[in-house]
Scaffold this motif. Structure first.
Motif, PDB file in Angstrom:
ATOM      1  N   GLY A 273       0.790  -1.219   0.000  1.00 46.19           N
ATOM      2  CA  GLY A 273       0.000   0.000   0.000  1.00 46.19           C
ATOM      3  C   GLY A 273       0.823   1.271   0.000  1.00 46.19           C
ATOM      4  N   SER A 295      -3.808  -6.974  -2.461  1.00 42.31           N
ATOM      5  CA  SER A 295      -3.169  -6.359  -1.297  1.00 42.31           C
ATOM      6  C   SER A 295      -2.027  -7.208  -0.736  1.00 42.31           C
ATOM      7  CB  SER A 295      -4.206  -6.128  -0.197  1.00 42.31           C
ATOM      8  OG  SER A 295      -3.573  -5.610   0.967  1.00 42.31           O
ATOM      9  N   SER A 297      -0.588  -5.819   2.192  1.00 41.37           N
ATOM     10  CA  SER A 297      -0.556  -4.985   3.394  1.00 41.37           C
ATOM     11  C   SER A 297      -0.035  -3.584   3.042  1.00 41.37           C
ATOM     12  CB  SER A 297       0.275  -5.626   4.515  1.00 41.37           C
ATOM     13  OG  SER A 297       1.650  -5.395   4.335  1.00 41.37           O
ATOM     14  N   PHE A 298       0.003  -2.700   4.022  1.00 41.87           N
ATOM     15  CA  PHE A 298       0.435  -1.323   3.755  1.00 41.87           C
ATOM     16  C   PHE A 298       1.934  -1.131   3.954  1.00 41.87           C
ATOM     17  CE2 PHE A 298       0.933   3.246   4.491  1.00 41.87           C
ATOM     18  CZ  PHE A 298       0.215   3.752   3.407  1.00 41.87           C
ATOM     19  N   ILE A 315      -4.441  -3.757   6.803  1.00 42.26           N
ATOM     20  CA  ILE A 315      -5.307  -4.198   5.711  1.00 42.26           C
ATOM     21  C   ILE A 315      -6.134  -3.032   5.166  1.00 42.26           C
ATOM     22  CG2 ILE A 315      -7.232  -5.716   5.094  1.00 42.26           C
ATOM     23  CD1 ILE A 315      -6.167  -7.662   7.262  1.00 42.26           C
ATOM     24  N   ALA A 318      -4.022  -0.357   3.155  1.00 50.04           N
ATOM     25  CA  ALA A 318      -3.636  -0.851   1.831  1.00 50.04           C
ATOM     26  C   ALA A 318      -4.846  -0.892   0.901  1.00 50.04           C
ATOM     27  CB  ALA A 318      -3.008  -2.238   1.949  1.00 50.04           C
ATOM     28  N   GLY A 319      -5.971  -1.357   1.427  1.00 50.12           N
ATOM     29  CA  GLY A 319      -7.185  -1.428   0.617  1.00 50.12           C
ATOM     30  C   GLY A 319      -7.628  -0.061   0.138  1.00 50.12           C
ATOM     31  N   ILE A 322      -5.272   1.306  -2.637  1.00 53.42           N
ATOM     32  CA  ILE A 322      -5.536   0.694  -3.940  1.00 53.42           C
ATOM     33  C   ILE A 322      -6.853   1.203  -4.514  1.00 53.42           C
ATOM     34  CG2 ILE A 322      -6.074  -1.503  -5.073  1.00 53.42           C
ATOM     35  CD1 ILE A 322      -4.013  -2.787  -3.116  1.00 53.42           C
ATOM     36  N   GLU A 329     -11.722  -1.853  -3.974  1.00 51.07           N
ATOM     37  CA  GLU A 329     -10.910  -2.385  -2.887  1.00 51.07           C
ATOM     38  C   GLU A 329     -10.714  -3.880  -3.095  1.00 51.07           C
ATOM     39  OE1 GLU A 329     -10.947  -2.998   1.979  1.00 51.07           O
ATOM     40  OE2 GLU A 329     -12.436  -1.698   1.034  1.00 51.07           O
ATOM     41  N   LEU A 333      -5.828 -10.949  -0.057  1.00 52.30           N
ATOM     42  CA  LEU A 333      -4.628 -10.478   0.638  1.00 52.30           C
ATOM     43  C   LEU A 333      -3.571 -11.569   0.609  1.00 52.30           C
ATOM     44  CD1 LEU A 333      -3.161  -8.548   2.789  1.00 52.30           C
ATOM     45  CD2 LEU A 333      -4.247 -10.005   4.513  1.00 52.30           C
ATOM     46  N   TYR A 353     -11.680 -10.292   3.191  1.00 55.41           N
ATOM     47  CA  TYR A 353     -10.577 -10.752   2.350  1.00 55.41           C
ATOM     48  C   TYR A 353     -10.382 -12.267   2.457  1.00 55.41           C
ATOM     49  CZ  TYR A 353      -8.755  -5.976   1.647  1.00 55.41           C
ATOM     50  OH  TYR A 353      -8.593  -4.664   1.284  1.00 55.41           O
TER      51      TYR A 353
END
Length: 429
Positions: A273, A295, A297-298, A315, A318-319, A322, A329, A333, A353
């Motif tokens: 992310g 995803s 993760s960030f 989570i 990052a979603g 994106i 979204e 993951l 997810y």
């Protein structure tokens, strides 16, 4: 005298006839209903009995009225193609439930994407009582009771159950469910009955590192076998998925996108992310070329070492990053380093997810050698493999290997697909 008698009798008969035709206090027959403009109870009951007949006829086909999809053959992909994305998705019971508010319809589907439950919340049957239901259909197979409602269950053959949900407070139908128990019970078949060991070697790993990796592989496969939401591989079909972690960047990721496009192949990019915010044009290019943007993760941290809310934040961030670029979204993951436990799974499920890991690790991050990357795939290739590669800036050997790898898979008539197609799980929320 004779004539007079006849006249008297005639007069008496006429009087009686007139009296009979014009009584002062008529007594209508109990079988004759008073004439009114509104429907009478008998007619109302007949209307609802007709509606119940319609419900039965539709349900025997696995359907509800005004919905073209059924619980016998339809898939969620057919639904989204025709109706678009649902207003919301909820995880419940045997699968996921997609709500279409403007259709008064909720559709339940399993991990294979098969519709197993079609629910109607139409208003036209919401005056039908439980008494009318039993009158029309007879005694149900069972009545399931909760604190607030009764569920009248009728079976049409082995494949379809009709459920009429009646709140105790009103004794009228709230909604109906056309349910396929066979499809519902196959919800975990794809994930749990065919699960592969994780393959791939590198001569750059120390003995200690290799032993640690082998232990992790064994443990995570055993863990995935008991999780409906964690995937190591796809089903036993001649299909594989190419996945790329740790992007985007400005060099390798765009090159991989171009290679995939040249071979008319879809890839799966698990983007970090924090990098998405730096390279939005690359992310958009990946998405616009038909690849899945998913995803990773960030911040690319070990999620099992975080608390529940910190995992959720990784989570969510990052979603959102994106979604800000592609308008969607992700719903898939890949945990950084494959680091996954019960806590991570629980939070991931709550966020909508699935967790997708891999069954072949090319180890392009360890032995950065295009020949080893290709060898790790072709020497270990099995149906349903999910192949792990990377697309960050130091993976020039991955870029070099990719065209040769695609050509080799195509020579073997292996279909290269995206994860949504391979696993029959939704890619986006």
């Amino acid at each position: 005298m004779k004539i007079f008698t006849i006249m008297v009798m005639a007069s008496f008969s006429l009087t009686m006839l007139l009296t009979a035709c014009n009584p002062e206090k008529p007594t209508p027959s109990k079988n004759v209903q008073p004439k009114q403009n509104a429907l009478q109870p008998k007619e109302i009951n007949q209307t609802y009995l007709t509606q119940l007949d319609e419900i039965k006829n539709w349900s025997q086909k696995g359907m509800v009225k005004d919905c073209p999809f059924n619980a016998l053959e339809s898939t969620i992909s057919q639904v989204t193609t025709e109706w678009g994305e649902p207003d919301k998705n909820d995880q419940a019971g045997a699968g996921t439930y997609a709500t279409y508010d403007n259709k008064n319809t909720v559709l339940g589907y399993n991990k294979a994407g098969e519709i197993f439950d079609v629910r109607s919340y139409a208003t036209d049957f919401k005056k039908i009582t439980d008494t009318m239901v039993v009158k029309a259909y007879g005694k149900p197979k069972e009545i399931r009771e909760s604190d607030n409602e009764n569920i009248y269950v009728y079976e049409w053959g082995k494949e379809i159950q009709l459920k009429l949900i009646v709140p105790k407070s009103g004794h009228v139908i709230d909604h109906i469910s056309v349910f396929n128990p066979k499809r519902a019970t196959t919800v975990t078949t794809t994930n749990n009955e065919y699960i592969l060991d994780i393959k791939g070697k590198s001569n750059k790993l120390s003995d200690l590192a290799w032993a640690s990796m082998q232990k992790w592989r064994k443990d995570i496969v055993l863990f995935a076998k008991n999780q409906d939401n964690v995937y190591i591989n796809g089903p036993n079909e001649k299909k594989v998925a190419l996945t790329f972690d740790d992007g985007p960047d400005e060099i390798i990721t765009p090159a991989i996108i171009e290679i995939l496009a040249n071979y008319h192949v879809k890839g799966n990019f698990f983007f970090i992310g924090s990098k998405v915010t730096k390279h939005p044009d690359v992310v958009k290019n990946a998405f616009n070329n038909g690849n899945l943007v998913l995803s990773h993760s960030f911040n690319h941290v070990e999620l099992t070492k975080l608390g529940t809310e910190a995992i959720r934040l990784e989570i969510d961030q990052a979603g959102k990053a994106i979604k800000s670029v592609i308008g969607k979204e992700p719903a898939i993951l890949r945990t950084p380093y494959g680091d996954t436990d019960e806590k991570v799974v629980d939070v991931t499920e709550q966020e909508g997810y699935s967790i997708v890991l891999w069954s072949i690790d090319t180890l392009d991050w360890s032995q950065r050698d295009s020949k080893n990357i290709i060898r790790n795939v072709v020497d270990n290739l099995r149906n349903g493999d999910i192949i792990l590669m990377h697309s960050d800036s130091d993976k020039s050997e991955t870029k070099k290997a990719l065209p040769l790898l695609i050509e080799e898979l195509q020579k073997r008539n292996v279909q290269i697909v995206d994860l949504e197609t391979l696993l029959h799980v939704k890619a986006y929320q």
